[in-house]
Design a protein around this motif. Sequence first.
Motif, short mmCIF file in Angstrom:
data_model
loop_
_atom_site.label_atom_id
_atom_site.label_comp_id
_atom_site.label_asym_id
_atom_site.label_seq_id
_atom_site.Cartn_x
_atom_site.Cartn_y
_atom_site.Cartn_z
N GLY A 73 0.82 -1.21 0.00
CA GLY A 73 0.00 0.00 0.00
C GLY A 73 0.85 1.26 0.00
O GLY A 73 0.51 2.25 -0.66
N GLY A 77 0.42 1.77 -3.81
CA GLY A 77 -0.97 1.79 -3.37
C GLY A 77 -1.96 2.30 -4.39
O GLY A 77 -3.02 1.71 -4.58
N ARG A 78 -1.63 3.38 -5.07
CA ARG A 78 -2.61 4.01 -5.97
C ARG A 78 -3.03 3.10 -7.12
O ARG A 78 -4.24 2.90 -7.33
CB ARG A 78 -2.05 5.34 -6.50
N LEU A 81 -5.03 0.12 -5.70
CA LEU A 81 -6.35 0.51 -5.20
C LEU A 81 -7.32 0.73 -6.36
O LEU A 81 -8.48 0.32 -6.29
CB LEU A 81 -6.23 1.79 -4.36
N GLU A 85 -10.75 -1.46 -6.80
CA GLU A 85 -12.06 -0.77 -6.83
C GLU A 85 -12.85 -1.10 -8.08
O GLU A 85 -14.08 -0.99 -8.08
CB GLU A 85 -11.85 0.73 -6.70
N ILE A 94 -13.42 -3.28 0.41
CA ILE A 94 -12.66 -2.03 0.52
C ILE A 94 -13.54 -0.93 1.09
O ILE A 94 -13.11 -0.17 1.97
CB ILE A 94 -12.09 -1.62 -0.86
N LEU A 125 -4.60 -0.36 2.99
CA LEU A 125 -5.16 0.99 2.96
C LEU A 125 -4.39 1.93 3.89
O LEU A 125 -4.18 3.10 3.57
CB LEU A 125 -6.64 0.96 3.36
N PHE A 128 -1.23 2.83 2.20
CA PHE A 128 -1.53 3.84 1.18
C PHE A 128 -1.73 5.22 1.80
O PHE A 128 -1.34 6.24 1.23
CB PHE A 128 -2.78 3.42 0.41
#
Length: 201
Positions: A73, A77-78, A81, A85, A94, A125, A128
Amino acid sequence: MELEVILDMIENNGYIGLFIWLWIGVFVFPVPNEVITMTVGLASSLGVLHPAGAFAAVYGGIVAALTTAYTLGRVIGRPLLSYFERRERFSKPIQKSMKIMDQYHALSLSISYFIPGVRNFLPFLYGFSKLPYKTFALFAYSGALLWLSIVFPLGLLFGDHIETIVAHEQEIFVMLGFILVFFVSFKLIRRKRMKKREKMT
């Protein structure tokens, strides 16, 4: 994955294999940690593993998995993620994880290990979100230790009933939580009464 397969893995690979499985398995195998941990407890009760060594190997693997998720993360992370999602399988856990983060902040790391699904995403998370590692380690590792201290003995004592325990996991944890709160409250009240008696004398 059948109970016999897990027991066979334990017999063939020992403590190091167990550590690696708990570390990597969370990212690869769709087997709940409850099932693995209680199976390890059962194996310990049968003499296949020493309870202390098995407990240490499982906890080490869990800590390694939590740290890996946190590091992923923090580093990438970006993009990860965004990928999660877009997948319906991951989007709901999430969203649930984010709600728990907003409600309990860093304490959610301790609570999360008692919530299947959420436990796998919260460390990621928080990595991140750039939560300091010391804070992450304090709450995440202590929560995992508490969880393991409950689940491992369940496998050690009642390993033959793993499926039933997993099916009623939340009810069991709630009941144990009430017992713990009652026990702590009883101890505190007793201590206060003893202090009052000492002051009166």
